[in-house]
Design a protein around this motif. Structure first.
Motif, mmCIF file in Angstrom:
data_model
loop_
_atom_site.group_PDB
_atom_site.id
_atom_site.type_symbol
_atom_site.label_atom_id
_atom_site.label_comp_id
_atom_site.label_asym_id
_atom_site.label_seq_id
_atom_site.Cartn_x
_atom_site.Cartn_y
_atom_site.Cartn_z
ATOM 1 N N PHE A 1 24.514 55.034 25.727
ATOM 2 C CA PHE A 1 23.824 53.812 25.218
ATOM 3 C C PHE A 1 23.804 54.180 23.644
ATOM 4 N N LEU A 2 23.380 55.506 23.391
ATOM 5 C CA LEU A 2 23.019 55.573 21.931
ATOM 6 C C LEU A 2 24.280 55.680 21.057
ATOM 7 N N GLU A 3 25.595 56.008 21.866
ATOM 8 C CA GLU A 3 26.862 55.786 20.828
ATOM 9 C C GLU A 3 27.353 54.360 20.701
ATOM 10 N N HIS A 4 26.725 53.373 21.651
ATOM 11 C CA HIS A 4 26.992 51.840 21.279
ATOM 12 C C HIS A 4 25.867 51.185 20.946
ATOM 13 N N CYS B 1 17.183 52.664 25.655
ATOM 14 C CA CYS B 1 18.227 53.707 25.018
ATOM 15 C C CYS B 1 17.927 55.034 25.757
ATOM 16 N N GLU B 2 18.383 55.497 26.896
ATOM 17 C CA GLU B 2 18.152 56.596 27.383
ATOM 18 C C GLU B 2 19.538 57.449 28.028
ATOM 19 N N THR B 3 20.497 56.840 27.672
ATOM 20 C CA THR B 3 21.633 57.684 27.891
ATOM 21 C C THR B 3 22.578 57.939 26.717
ATOM 22 N N VAL C 1 19.661 40.267 23.128
ATOM 23 C CA VAL C 1 19.056 41.396 23.028
ATOM 24 C C VAL C 1 17.891 41.240 21.916
ATOM 25 N N ASP C 2 16.589 41.679 22.369
ATOM 26 C CA ASP C 2 15.696 41.224 21.622
ATOM 27 C C ASP C 2 14.694 42.503 21.098
ATOM 28 N N GLY C 3 15.240 43.876 21.283
ATOM 29 C CA GLY C 3 14.602 44.812 20.924
ATOM 30 C C GLY C 3 15.352 46.132 21.726
ATOM 31 N N ILE C 4 14.844 47.297 21.255
ATOM 32 C CA ILE C 4 15.478 48.406 21.918
ATOM 33 C C ILE C 4 14.261 49.372 22.263
ATOM 34 N N PHE C 5 14.278 50.192 23.692
ATOM 35 C CA PHE C 5 13.366 50.646 24.171
ATOM 36 C C PHE C 5 13.862 52.144 24.463
ATOM 37 N N VAL C 6 13.195 53.087 23.810
ATOM 38 C CA VAL C 6 13.761 54.356 23.681
ATOM 39 C C VAL C 6 12.923 55.300 25.020
ATOM 40 N N GLY C 7 13.824 55.695 25.947
ATOM 41 C CA GLY C 7 13.012 56.555 27.106
ATOM 42 C C GLY C 7 13.529 57.945 26.605
ATOM 43 N N PRO C 8 12.361 58.388 25.840
ATOM 44 C CA PRO C 8 12.535 59.825 25.316
ATOM 45 C C PRO C 8 13.105 61.034 26.419
ATOM 46 N N PHE C 9 12.438 60.871 27.651
ATOM 47 C CA PHE C 9 12.579 61.968 28.397
ATOM 48 C C PHE C 9 14.107 62.050 28.901
ATOM 49 N N ASP C 10 14.389 60.825 29.470
ATOM 50 C CA ASP C 10 15.907 60.638 30.035
ATOM 51 C C ASP C 10 17.054 60.931 29.034
ATOM 52 N N LEU C 11 16.457 60.393 27.610
ATOM 53 C CA LEU C 11 17.358 60.642 26.609
ATOM 54 C C LEU C 11 17.712 62.078 26.198
ATOM 55 N N SER C 12 16.642 62.798 26.366
ATOM 56 C CA SER C 12 16.395 64.080 25.799
ATOM 57 C C SER C 12 17.384 64.870 26.966
ATOM 58 N N ILE C 13 17.286 64.489 28.163
ATOM 59 C CA ILE C 13 18.126 65.194 29.420
ATOM 60 C C ILE C 13 19.500 64.899 28.958
ATOM 61 N N ALA C 14 19.759 63.613 28.643
ATOM 62 C CA ALA C 14 21.203 63.045 28.487
ATOM 63 C C ALA C 14 21.889 63.755 27.403
ATOM 64 N N LEU C 15 21.097 64.364 26.392
ATOM 65 C CA LEU C 15 21.761 64.945 25.124
ATOM 66 C C LEU C 15 21.765 66.553 25.225
ATOM 67 N N GLY C 16 21.300 66.879 26.495
ATOM 68 C CA GLY C 16 21.285 68.478 26.837
ATOM 69 C C GLY C 16 20.051 69.139 26.172
ATOM 70 N N GLN D 1 12.860 68.553 24.619
ATOM 71 C CA GLN D 1 12.730 69.220 23.526
ATOM 72 C C GLN D 1 12.747 67.992 22.473
ATOM 73 N N PHE D 2 11.520 67.241 22.196
ATOM 74 C CA PHE D 2 11.565 66.022 21.441
ATOM 75 C C PHE D 2 11.446 66.463 19.846
ATOM 76 N N ASP D 3 11.185 67.658 19.574
ATOM 77 C CA ASP D 3 11.372 68.044 18.392
ATOM 78 C C ASP D 3 12.774 68.540 17.690
ATOM 79 N N HIS D 4 13.606 68.763 18.568
ATOM 80 C CA HIS D 4 14.912 69.263 18.514
ATOM 81 C C HIS D 4 15.637 68.384 17.352
ATOM 82 N N PRO D 5 16.424 68.860 16.415
ATOM 83 C CA PRO D 5 17.036 67.947 15.520
ATOM 84 C C PRO D 5 17.971 66.948 16.032
ATOM 85 N N ASP D 6 18.531 67.287 17.380
ATOM 86 C CA ASP D 6 19.593 66.274 17.932
ATOM 87 C C ASP D 6 18.622 65.134 18.293
#
Length: 255
Positions: free
Chosen positions: A157-160, A152-154, A170-185, A189-194
């Motif tokens: 993907f998060l929306e679905h 989950c890094e786009t 599907v046996d689990g989900i792996f969060v890619g925090p850096f790319d997800l944070s970029i995708a969410l603008g 900023q991992f402590d941002h409420p979003d």
């Protein structure tokens, strides 16, 4: 059953790391250290199948579970990494439910998917004892023990994610925090409420589906926070930067 799956079902949180050096010696040392698993990173690193195979062999010697992060979702890439003995795949860059369904089609045996069978290394070239019970029993066991963990890094993907995590195969989900944070603008900023809401949502959805939630952590503090947040597994940094940091700390102390 895959040992990581066993540990998850027993309620234990697991710890792994990435391999970016592509070295079987590095893989062996990670096993000696007592890590639960490692992920051979063929997405961002300059190596591929041969180096991944050597890392898997080291994992088998040192009782650590070998995952591979593949570079692309193609039949050839998925099949070859499974055939050499990967116990699970981490799949980056996905956006749609159909992409995940295609992944399952390539990598899970029927009736879940359409993975092709061959007497390769994953079944001891056709001499694995699990084949004694017949091919059908082996295919069922392979589907159960080979974990598919899409990242989950786009934003898409998060929306679905509810639909994706519910898919058989599907046996689990792996969060890619850096790319997800970029995708969410909110880059980095991992402590941002979003981002906090996104992480919490992934954990909630995975728990509802009874499937593990993995996440990458870049510091000890970050790892502890993610475990408290409810993630089932932490993938802590990589062999490459752990090596650099260890030598930097040594030089700081000596100089």
């Amino acid at each position: 059953m895959n040992r990581i799956k066993e540990l998850y079902e027993s309620g234990r949180q697991t710890i792994g790391t990435f391999i970016n050096l592509g070295s079987e010696v590095s893989a062996e040392c990670i096993g000696i250290a007592g890590m639960d698993y490692f992920i051979v990173d063929t997405e961002h690193s300059p190596f591929d199948i041969s180096e991944a195979l050597q890392c898997i062999r080291s994992a088998e010697i040192r009782n650590v579970i070998p995952f591979i992060r593949i570079k692309e979702v193609t039949r050839s890439t998925v099949l070859k990494m499974l055939d050499i003995g990967a116990k699970g795949l981490i799949i980056p860059g996905l956006k749609t439910v159909d992409e995940v369904k295609q992944l399952i089609q390539f990598g899970k045996y029927g009736p879940i998917g359409e993975r092709g069978f061959g007497p390769n290394r994953c079944c001891n070239y056709g001499y694995d004892q699990s084949l004694n019970g017949g091919l059908k029993a082996y295919l069922e066991q392979a589907n159960e023990s080979t974990l598919f963990v899409p990242q989950c890094e786009t934003k898409e993907f998060l929306e679905h994610i509810e639909e994706i995590v519910a898919l058989e195969g599907v046996d689990g989900i792996f969060v890619g925090p850096f790319d997800l944070s970029i995708a969410l603008g909110r880059p980095g900023q991992f402590d941002h409420p979003d981002l906090v809401r996104a992480f919490e949502h992934v954990v909630k959805v995975c728990k509802a589906a009874h499937k593990p939630a993995f996440i990458y952590a870049n510091s000890i503090e970050d790892a502890k926070n993610r475990l408290k947040q409810g993630f089932d597994s932490i993938t802590y940094r990589a062999d490459l930067d752990m090596l650099i940091e260890s030598y930097r700390n040594l030089l700081t102390e000596l100089r």
